[in-house]
Every structure is written in structure tokens, then in C-alpha cells.
Design a protein around this motif. Structure first.
Motif, PDB file in Angstrom:
ATOM      1  N   LEU A   1       0.830  -1.208   0.000  1.00  0.00           N
ATOM      2  CA  LEU A   1       0.000   0.000   0.000  1.00  0.00           C
ATOM      3  C   LEU A   1       0.865   1.260   0.000  1.00  0.00           C
ATOM      4  CD1 LEU A   1      -2.875  -0.931   2.491  1.00  0.00           C
ATOM      5  CD2 LEU A   1      -3.019  -0.731   0.008  1.00  0.00           C
ATOM      6  N   PHE A   2       1.919   1.272   0.836  1.00  0.00           N
ATOM      7  CA  PHE A   2       2.809   2.429   0.868  1.00  0.00           C
ATOM      8  C   PHE A   2       3.491   2.637  -0.489  1.00  0.00           C
ATOM      9  CE2 PHE A   2       3.496   1.947   5.704  1.00  0.00           C
ATOM     10  CZ  PHE A   2       2.467   2.848   5.953  1.00  0.00           C
ATOM     11  N   GLY A   3       4.030   1.554  -1.059  1.00  0.00           N
ATOM     12  CA  GLY A   3       4.730   1.674  -2.334  1.00  0.00           C
ATOM     13  C   GLY A   3       3.811   2.051  -3.474  1.00  0.00           C
ATOM     14  N   ALA A   4       2.636   1.401  -3.531  1.00  0.00           N
ATOM     15  CA  ALA A   4       1.683   1.702  -4.606  1.00  0.00           C
ATOM     16  C   ALA A   4       1.171   3.129  -4.512  1.00  0.00           C
ATOM     17  CB  ALA A   4       0.521   0.715  -4.546  1.00  0.00           C
ATOM     18  N   SER A   5       0.967   3.614  -3.293  1.00  0.00           N
ATOM     19  CA  SER A   5       0.498   4.992  -3.115  1.00  0.00           C
ATOM     20  C   SER A   5       1.497   5.991  -3.683  1.00  0.00           C
ATOM     21  CB  SER A   5       0.253   5.268  -1.626  1.00  0.00           C
ATOM     22  OG  SER A   5      -0.053   6.621  -1.411  1.00  0.00           O
ATOM     23  N   ALA A   6       2.783   5.812  -3.354  1.00  0.00           N
ATOM     24  CA  ALA A   6       3.802   6.741  -3.845  1.00  0.00           C
ATOM     25  C   ALA A   6       3.921   6.688  -5.366  1.00  0.00           C
ATOM     26  CB  ALA A   6       5.142   6.420  -3.189  1.00  0.00           C
ATOM     27  N   LEU A   7       3.890   5.478  -5.933  1.00  0.00           N
ATOM     28  CA  LEU A   7       4.008   5.335  -7.390  1.00  0.00           C
ATOM     29  C   LEU A   7       2.796   5.934  -8.102  1.00  0.00           C
ATOM     30  CD1 LEU A   7       5.453   1.710  -7.528  1.00  0.00           C
ATOM     31  CD2 LEU A   7       6.616   3.780  -8.335  1.00  0.00           C
ATOM     32  N   LEU A   8       1.599   5.681  -7.573  1.00  0.00           N
ATOM     33  CA  LEU A   8       0.389   6.220  -8.211  1.00  0.00           C
ATOM     34  C   LEU A   8       0.345   7.746  -8.147  1.00  0.00           C
ATOM     35  CD1 LEU A   8      -2.473   3.756  -7.182  1.00  0.00           C
ATOM     36  CD2 LEU A   8      -1.656   4.257  -9.482  1.00  0.00           C
TER      37      LEU A   8
ATOM     38  N   ALA B   1       2.741   9.000 -10.802  1.00  0.00           N
ATOM     39  CA  ALA B   1       2.228   8.760 -12.147  1.00  0.00           C
ATOM     40  C   ALA B   1       1.074   9.706 -12.479  1.00  0.00           C
ATOM     41  CB  ALA B   1       1.780   7.302 -12.279  1.00  0.00           C
ATOM     42  N   PHE B   2       0.160   9.894 -11.542  1.00  0.00           N
ATOM     43  CA  PHE B   2      -0.987  10.766 -11.795  1.00  0.00           C
ATOM     44  C   PHE B   2      -0.548  12.232 -11.896  1.00  0.00           C
ATOM     45  CE2 PHE B   2      -5.275   8.673 -11.157  1.00  0.00           C
ATOM     46  CZ  PHE B   2      -4.796   7.391 -11.410  1.00  0.00           C
ATOM     47  N   LEU B   3       0.379  12.664 -11.047  1.00  0.00           N
ATOM     48  CA  LEU B   3       0.855  14.049 -11.121  1.00  0.00           C
ATOM     49  C   LEU B   3       1.503  14.329 -12.475  1.00  0.00           C
ATOM     50  CD1 LEU B   3       2.323  14.537  -7.531  1.00  0.00           C
ATOM     51  CD2 LEU B   3       0.593  15.991  -8.583  1.00  0.00           C
TER      52      LEU B   3
ATOM     53  N   VAL C   1      -9.410  10.615  -5.922  1.00  0.00           N
ATOM     54  CA  VAL C   1     -10.006   9.493  -5.183  1.00  0.00           C
ATOM     55  C   VAL C   1      -9.181   8.215  -5.330  1.00  0.00           C
ATOM     56  CG1 VAL C   1     -11.995   7.953  -5.036  1.00  0.00           C
ATOM     57  CG2 VAL C   1     -12.340  10.428  -5.105  1.00  0.00           C
ATOM     58  N   PRO C   2      -8.745   7.827  -6.544  1.00  0.00           N
ATOM     59  CA  PRO C   2      -7.964   6.572  -6.644  1.00  0.00           C
ATOM     60  C   PRO C   2      -6.646   6.614  -5.869  1.00  0.00           C
ATOM     61  CG  PRO C   2      -8.769   7.257  -8.801  1.00  0.00           C
ATOM     62  CD  PRO C   2      -9.018   8.402  -7.877  1.00  0.00           C
ATOM     63  N   VAL C   3      -5.892   7.713  -5.985  1.00  0.00           N
ATOM     64  CA  VAL C   3      -4.565   7.734  -5.350  1.00  0.00           C
ATOM     65  C   VAL C   3      -4.678   7.816  -3.826  1.00  0.00           C
ATOM     66  CG1 VAL C   3      -3.332   8.638  -7.337  1.00  0.00           C
ATOM     67  CG2 VAL C   3      -4.428  10.239  -5.774  1.00  0.00           C
TER      68      VAL C   3
ATOM     69  N   MET D   1       8.091  16.022  -5.141  1.00  0.00           N
ATOM     70  CA  MET D   1       7.395  14.817  -5.600  1.00  0.00           C
ATOM     71  C   MET D   1       8.339  13.613  -5.625  1.00  0.00           C
ATOM     72  SD  MET D   1       5.628  14.172  -9.332  1.00  0.00           S
ATOM     73  CE  MET D   1       7.242  14.200 -10.147  1.00  0.00           C
ATOM     74  N   TRP D   2       9.558  13.790  -6.137  1.00  0.00           N
ATOM     75  CA  TRP D   2      10.514  12.675  -6.183  1.00  0.00           C
ATOM     76  C   TRP D   2      10.965  12.283  -4.780  1.00  0.00           C
ATOM     77  CZ3 TRP D   2      10.070  10.141 -10.343  1.00  0.00           C
ATOM     78  CH2 TRP D   2       9.891  10.766 -11.578  1.00  0.00           C
ATOM     79  N   LEU D   3      11.124  13.260  -3.894  1.00  0.00           N
ATOM     80  CA  LEU D   3      11.490  12.938  -2.506  1.00  0.00           C
ATOM     81  C   LEU D   3      10.397  12.105  -1.855  1.00  0.00           C
ATOM     82  CD1 LEU D   3      13.288  13.284   0.006  1.00  0.00           C
ATOM     83  CD2 LEU D   3      12.027  15.407   0.480  1.00  0.00           C
ATOM     84  N   PHE D   4       9.148  12.466  -2.078  1.00  0.00           N
ATOM     85  CA  PHE D   4       8.032  11.701  -1.511  1.00  0.00           C
ATOM     86  C   PHE D   4       8.013  10.278  -2.073  1.00  0.00           C
ATOM     87  CE2 PHE D   4       5.129  15.577  -0.469  1.00  0.00           C
ATOM     88  CZ  PHE D   4       6.019  15.929   0.542  1.00  0.00           C
ATOM     89  N   LEU D   5       8.342  10.139  -3.355  1.00  0.00           N
ATOM     90  CA  LEU D   5       8.382   8.797  -3.950  1.00  0.00           C
ATOM     91  C   LEU D   5       9.435   7.939  -3.249  1.00  0.00           C
ATOM     92  CD1 LEU D   5       7.575   6.748  -6.147  1.00  0.00           C
ATOM     93  CD2 LEU D   5       9.303   7.797  -7.628  1.00  0.00           C
ATOM     94  N   VAL D   6      10.604   8.517  -3.006  1.00  0.00           N
ATOM     95  CA  VAL D   6      11.664   7.773  -2.311  1.00  0.00           C
ATOM     96  C   VAL D   6      11.218   7.401  -0.898  1.00  0.00           C
ATOM     97  CG1 VAL D   6      14.000   7.959  -1.362  1.00  0.00           C
ATOM     98  CG2 VAL D   6      13.517   8.796  -3.667  1.00  0.00           C
TER      99      VAL D   6
END
Length: 817
Positions: free
Chosen positions: A313-320, A323-325, A355-357, A415-420
């Protein structure tokens, strides 16, 4: 250690079990209405600067965190948690009843302390934090404590407490989302802020009463001395490290608020800053949490490894989110064009994007609560700890993201920092929960997806520059920066002869050499019976209004206020007309909210000018057209001082323009309306306004002043006395007759917040032309009424010509749209 038996809290009847989620949904609705009401009211006390808003937000979250922690401990010990929950809701109701009177006291104390602390940002923040804590800690702590108590009441079935927690939290979030939509779109508009607050208190009281009535059928818990903490869940063999889970969930709270701010910042580059945008974003985020909590709660009771599931869930949230941004950038041009004629499309798009992210991120709470609960009766305690730690992370996100990360790293870097961070949390949870080959496979998948996202970002220039490249068109980008309030950039437009345009987010707040902005500064300085000595300029913007000050050495002080240091810096550096302001020793700049500065400043002024954005472009500016703001300005005027504000008829409907004039005339007993292209200037005073033609003519003949007015007033030719006087459209009684009767704008209820369409249908111009006051009725304003009577026919013809210019400009504006 004494703990509670597992099954004793199961509701005795099916109706009770159905009632609890519904009650908590209404409680969520009330909580969000409270939050919006209190943020608005405190904004009027502390100002709406980003620093003030962040301080209030931090205190609000701190109360929720404190309540979650304390409520979690309480949930383990109380024998009748449903009754305790009802008492907590009653406490929230009582505290909410006290907040309005306490706000008045806080305002009095802040006004007393403001002169001594305003010079220091740190001291001002500490005073705001202390007063906000006195106001909000009690009700927000009680709100936070309801979370673990209601979870304890509802989550009673062994092995299914993840799903139960998800249901109760999902319905609470759904109620909160409805509360945001109802408050922003209905309650505030039709009932006012005070009416919305009263409705929320009434609903909260009903929730407390219903919970206490249901608690009459509640069975008492039977104490158990089983203190070994052995799990009662069948087949529960997963090793859990609570410290790691809580640390990751705290980081999740940081990312939750951080991503919310990133999305808001991104949408401000798509759409104008309206109440519809703010409400839609907040409601969509909370609705996403509701969907995710419901779905993930069900899965939490079924998956083989909840720890691995939480990591996904944590990883998918950051990736989504990433991707959406990046994906929405390509939709900027069609969406920004279509949202203007079809405003509902804006809300639909925001919900589809958010809503999805946020559903993925929202699913983490029931999973964490399930991981931390070793028996059904401990689910409330685990939920309380998780809620507290997550909320503390949210406080960090609310403060660090706008003040540190966005200014330093920009939207894309953040955004990239949050992904990491998101992928790092996932890796920390996966480690020890998966075999080495599986862990490597997960890591390879995340690296591959992140690389693809990075390559896509490089091709389109990222999020911020990707959008700017679409906005600027053929214009040349001179500078772009990102700060706490949003993105600022400067364009040079070759289509308009190299005109410099300053932007904040999507709004062009100043265009170099814009005639009406410059002329509105000359008008009050020329018509005042004496040249003002102390001048205050609110909402500095591009600074064009204050160019006139260079021709009046009699001005001793020129205090200029703006909420954004970035705006001021860009205006001084890129607009050549501001060169004189940079060298002027009379000028002092104050970075503050206009409402707050006027309210608490100790100085009086001979002239106050305000050049605020029309509410159409920023709903927060509606406060600057309210009765309370005008009263504060009237208090700051000297005996014969003048207050001036533009009436932006191109960005208002007829009803909105009349409401502004009514509100203005309700405070200032003496008023004028002066021609200034599509921005007629309202002029108000506490004393009768006396117009002296000889003094005006002498000022028009000052070296350089006439040339400047001739250049900027264009076809109006305000450089001669006759042409300048022909700009007088309405005065006193005529002003009031034109304004008509009806509601006025106040901080409690302000129709301008909901300004949605540009008034390009030419309604205001014909209406204003029909209500122009005859010169015979206005000659008493002049020290030489005989001269006005003699030249009245020429002035009448000239004024009709000026009104024709307004109608022509309105028609051109409609064609451009």
C-alpha cells in the motif's frame, strides 16, 4: 495488568451495530464543519497569511494526536466504552459552544500583544500558537479521543476487527467528505459561517444523545487478568514490530498531507483559486480515504501477511501519486479551457484524479490497526496509537512541505522525494517479511516503474515546467520560482510589444504598463482637498498604483503591504515603472495579510488604497470587500482621509457589483464613483468630500504629472481639468440609489466567494449609464459650483463618451472570451 475480555463489548442488538457507523458518519460531518468554521474565524483573528494558517493547522492536528493517544489508553480501561464515547461527543459539543466567545477574547489579547511582537516572525508565531492552543486543544483533543473509543465499540469480532475498523473509519471519512461539500457549497453560502457552526453543534448534540441512549443497553466489560498479551486470533503467527509499523505510519501521515499540498499546488496551475477548487480537493481526498479504508479493511482480515500488504500500500500509493501528477500535465490545456464554460467539469476531474490515489493511502489505517491489535478488545488502543502517530506526521507535513521542501526543491523535487520516502517505507516493511528472492523481485519492480516515470518526466519537463510551457505559449519565460504560497513566474509577451506579465499560480496579477492600475493611484491624490501625508497601499501586487507617489513630494510615508514576498520581489525587479519605488526613502514594505494589517496597525493614514484581486480570481479576496474590512479601514483614516478600492465590473455580475457598492456605502457615509476604464474607483470618507477645481488644476500642471496621465489614461485624457472631472460618475445619494437594497457582504456570509463567471455580457455598463447622477445634483460637492453649472453640458457629453468606452471594452472582452 488488567485487560478486558474480548467479546463482552459486542452490541446486544443488530440495530445498535448499524447505528454506530451512522452516528460516526454524522460526527465526521460535524468535525469537518467545525474545522472549516474555526479556520475561517481564526483567519480573521490572525490573518490569512500562510504562516498564520499553518500555525492554526498544526495546533488543530496536535489536539487530534493528543486525543488519539489518550483515547487509545482510555479504550483499554473503560468498562463501558460506548457511554464514554457519548460523553466525549457531548464534550465536543460543549467545547464548540464555547469557541465563539473564546475567539472574541483571543482577538482582544492578540490586538494587545500585536504591537510588541509583530516585528518578530518567531514571537508572532508563538503568540498565535499559544492562543490557538487555548481555543482548539480542548475540542480537538476530545475529537481525537473518539476514534479509538468508537473503534473499540464496533470492532468486537475476533479475526474480523480489520474489516470492522475499516467500515467505521470509512463511514466517518465519508461523513467528513459530505461535511466539506455541504459547508463549502451550501451552509456557508445560504446560512453563513455562524449558521453552519450552529447546525454542526446541533447535530453533534444529537449524536451525543443517541450514543448515550444506546449505551443504556451496553453490557459492562468483565475484567480479565490475562496479561500475557497472547493473541486470540486463530492462525495469527506473523511477527510484528510495533515501533517499525508506527514509524512507517507516521511517515505516511507526513506524505498524506504533503501530497495533498502538492495536488492543491498543481491544480492552482489548472484552475483559478476558487472555493469550488478548495472544497472539491479536500472532499475528494477524504472520499478517497473512505473508499480505501473500507476496501483495505476487508482485505486486512484475509491476506496472509498484513505486513507485506501494508508495504505494498505504501509503495503503490507513492508510485500512483507520481504517475498521476505527471499524467495530468498533458491534460492541462483542454481542462483549463473546458473548465471555464463548464465549471462542473473541474469538480469531476478533481475527484477522478484524487479518489484513486488517496484510496490506496487511506487503506493503511485499518491494516495498521489490525497489526497493532493483539486481541479484539485492544483494537481501540491500537487504533488510538496509530491515529496519534499518523497525525503527528501530518503536522510535520503541513509545516515542512510549504515552508521548506517546496521553496527548496520545487514541486517536482518534492514529488521525487516523496516517492523515495514511500518506497523506503515499503522496503522497511518488506524486509524481514519476505525471502531474499521475493524482496529482490519487489525492489526490481519498484526501480523499473520509478525509472519509467522519471524518463517520462524528463521528456515533458516535469510537472511545474511542463505546465508552464503550455501556459506561456509564444511568450518568453523570464523567471519562475516556487514558494510557500504557490508558483510565481514572469512572462514577456511579444504580441503586446514586449509587455511584462507577472503571474501567481494561474492568475496574472499585474501587467506592466496597464493603464487602469496606474491611473487609479493618481485619482485620489489629485482630488483630495490636501495632498495626503501618510499613505497606505494594501495588496501591492505589481506596484503600478503607487507610481503616482513620485509626483507628490508632500507624501511623508508610503507603507506598502502584500501577503507574498515573492510577488513584491518580482514586481520590483521586472517592472521598470517601479524603479522610483526602489529608490524612494519614504517607502516601507510589510509582508502581511491586508485584513490583519489594517486591523492591528496602530498608525492612521490620510489615504488608503487597495488593489486586491477580484474575488473571481481568488475567493480569499472576498473578505476585502466585506463590511468588517471597510470598518477597519474607516477606523484607520484621519479626519478627512480617503479610502479607495476598484469596483471590477468586468469580473462581477450586476448583483455582485451592487452588493459591493451597498456594503461600501453602509460604512462610508460619503462616497464617490470615478471612471477608470473597466475598473471604476470607489472613494469613501468619514467626512464630506470637498472637490476644489483650482487645487486639482494646480496638481495636474505639476512637472511630468500631466504627461504621465496623458500616457496612461489614453482616450480619457485625464491630464486636463475638464476631462478629469468628467470621470465623476456617482456621489453620495446617487451612489446609494445605484447600489439599491438587498444583502451586504460580511465575513459571515459573502456572496463574492461564489463568484463563478466573468461578466462579459455588458450588463453592468448599461445599468451604470442609466444611473449616472446629473451634474446639477453633484455641484454642491465643489467649492465653485458656478463653474460646474456653466460647464455641465460639456462635462455631460464627455462623461457619455467615457461610458461608451466602457461598453466598447466590455464587448471586446466578450469577443476575446
Amino acid at each position: 495488568m488488567m485487560v478486558m475480555d474480548t467479546n463482552v463489548m459486542a452490541p446486544r442488538s443488530l440495530s445498535t451495530r448499524w447505528a454506530l457507523p451512522l452516528l460516526y458518519a454524522v460526527s465526521g460531518l460535524c468535525s469537518l464543519v467545525y474545522q472549516l468554521v474555526w479556520m475561517r474565524r481564526l483567519g480573521l483573528v490572525f490573518g490569512s497569511s500562510f504562516t498564520a494558517v499553518s500555525v492554526v493547522t498544526a495546533v488543530f492536528f496536535a489536539g487530534l494526536a493528543l486525543g488519539g493517544w489518550g483515547g487509545g489508553r482510555l479504550a483499554r480501561r473503560v468498562a463501558r466504552p460506548l457511554r464514554t464515547y457519548g460523553l466525549l461527543e457531548a464534550g465536543v459539543t460543549a467545547a464548540a459552544l464555547l469557541v465563539p466567545s473564546m475567539l472574541d477574547m483571543a482577538e482582544y489579547l492578540y490586538a494587545a500583544w500585536y504591537p510588541s511582537v509583530s516585528a518578530s516572525l518567531r514571537q508572532t508565531a508563538l503568540v498565535r500558537m499559544g492562543l490557538a492552543a487555548c481555543l482548539l486543544l480542548l475540542p480537538t483533543t476530545l475529537m481525537g479521543a473518539t476514534v479509538p473509543l468508537i473503534v473499540r465499540c464496533y470492532s468486537t469480532r475476533d479475526g474480523r476487527n480489520g474489516g470492522d475498523t475499516g467500515v467505521i473509519y470509512a463511514l466517518n471519512s465519508l461523513g467528513a467528505a459530505l461535511g466539506v461539500l455541504a459547508a463549502g457549497w451550501i451552509f456557508f453560502r445560504w446560512m453563513g459561517v455562524n449558521g453552519a457552526n450552529s447546525l454542526a453543534i446541533s447535530l453533534n448534540a444529537l449524536v451525543a444523545l443517541a450514543a448515550l441512549l444506546l449505551a443504556r443497553r451496553e453490557a459492562e466489560s468483565r475484567p480479565s487478568t490475562d496479561g500475557d498479551g497472547a493473541s486470540v486470533f486463530e492462525g495469527e503467527a506473523e511477527a510484528v514490530r510495533p515501533g517499525l509499523v508506527l514509524a512507517c505510519f507516521g511517515l505516511s501521515g507526513f506524505l498524506y498531507v504533503g501530497y495533498e499540498l502538492l495536488w492543491m499546488r498543481t491544480f492552482l496551475l489548472f484552475f483559478r483559486d476558487s472555493i469550488y477548487l478548495y472544497v472539491s480537493c479536500l472532499a475528494a481526498v477524504i472520499a478517497g480515504v473512505a473508499v480505501g479504508s473500507f476496501a483495505a479493511g476487508r482485505l486486512a482480515d484475509r491476506v496472509r501477511s498484513r505486513r507485506m500488504f501494508l508495504g505494498w500500500l505504501f509503495g503503490a500509493s507513492a508510485l500512483l501519486h507520481t504517475a498521476f501528477l505527471l499524467g495530468v500535465v498533458r491534460l492541462h490545456r483542454p481542462l483549463s479551457l473546458l473548465a471555464f464554460p463548464y465549471p462542473a467539469l473541474e469538480t469531476v476531474f478533481i475527484f477522478c484524479a484524487l479518489v484513486p490515489v488517496f484510496a490506496v493511502a487511506g487503506g493503511t489505517f485499518p491494516v495498521v490497526a489490525r497489526l497493532l491489535a493483539r486481541r479484539a478488545s485492544d483494537t481501540g488502543g491500537g487504533a488510538g496509537r496509530a491515529y496519534a502517530v499518523n497525525t503527528l506526521g501530518s503536522i510535520a507535513g503541513a509545516i515542512l512541505t510549504p515552508f521548506c521542501l517546496l521553496p527548496a526543491l520545487g514541486l517536482d523535487g518534492t514529488m521525487w522525494l516523496f516517492l523515495v520516502c514511500g518506497l523506503g517505507s515499503a522496503a522497511a516493511l518488506w524486509r524481514g517479511g519476505a525471502t531474499r528472492p521475493v524482496l529482490l523481485r519487489y525492489a526490481a519492480t519498484c526501480v523499473l516503474l520509478s525509472s519509467l516515470l522519471f524518463i517520462g518526466a524528463q521528456r515533458q519537463g516535469g510537472v511545474f515546467l511542463g505546465i508552464l510551457n503550455q501556459v506561456k505559449g509564444a511568450s518568453r519565460l523570464l523567471e519562475a520560482r516556487q514558494g510557500a504560497l504557490g508558483g510565481n513566474w514572469v512572462l514577456e509577451s511579444p504580441e503586446r510589444g514586449g509587455q511584462i506579465v507577472l503571474y501567481e499560480n494561474l492568475v496574472a496579477f499585474s501587467r506592466g504598463g496597464s493603464p487602469s492600475f496606474v491611473v487609479q493611484g493618481f485619482i485620489p491624490l489629485i482630488l483630495a482637498d490636501e495632498v495626503p501625508r501618510n499613505v497606505l497601499g494594501l495588496c501591492f501586487g505589481g506596484g503600478l498604483t503607487y507610481h503616482a507617489a513620485r509626483y507628490f513630494p508632500e507624501i511623508r510615508s508610503l507603507d506598502l503591504v502584500d501577503i507574498s514576498a515573492g510577488n513584491v520581489d518580482m514586481a520590483l525587479r521586472h517592472l521598470a515603472i517601479n524603479e522610483s519605488l526602489k529608490r524612494d526613502s519614504r517607502v516601507r514594505f510589510f509582508i502581511d495579510d491586508a485584513y490583519s494589517y489594517v486591523k492591528y496597525a496602530q498608525k492612521s493614514y490620510d489615504l488608503i488604497l487597495i488593489d486586491s484581486n477580484p474575488p473571481f480570481y481568488s475567493h480569499n479576496c472576498a473578505t476585502l470587500y466585506s463590511r468588517e474590512f471597510y470598518r477597519q479601514c474607516a477606523r484607520r483614516l484621519t479626519h478627512r482621509g480617503l479610502f479607495t478600492q476598484v469596483l471590477p465590473i468586468k469580473q462581477m455580475t450586476l448583483a455582485e457589483a451592487q452588493s459591493v457598492m451597498r456594503t461600501f456605502a453602509s460604512v462610508f457615509p460619503h462616497t464617490l464613483l470615478w471612471w477608470n476604464e473597466l475598473d471604476p474607483l470607489m472613494i469613501g470618507s468619514n467626512e464630506p468630500i470637498v472637490l476644489e477645481p483650482d487645487g486639482m488644476e494646480a496638481r495636474l500642471n505639476r512637472p511630468g504629472l500631466g504627461d504621465a496621465l496623458r500616457r496612461y489614461s489614453g482616450e480619457a485624457k485625464f491630464d486636463t481639468l475638464g476631462h478629469f472631472l468628467s470621470g465623476l460618475l456617482l456621489a453620495d445619494d446617487g451612489f446609494r440609489r445605484a447600489a439599491g437594497t438587498g444583502p451586504m457582504n460580511s465575513v459571515d456570509k459573502n456572496c463574492l466567494e461564489y463568484s463563478r463567471e466573468l461578466n462579459a455580457d455588458q450588463t453592468v455598463a448599461p445599468w451604470l449609464t442609466e444611473r449616472l447622477e446629473p451634474w446639477e445634483a453633484m455641484k454642491s460637492l465643489f467649492t465653485r459650483p458656478d463653474m460646474i453649472e456653466e460647464y455641465a453640458p460639456q462635462l455631460e457629453r464627455r462623461r457619455a463618451y467615457l461610458m461608451g468606452l466602457i461598453r466598447r471594452e466590455m464587448m471586446l472582452a466578450r469577443i476575446r472570451l
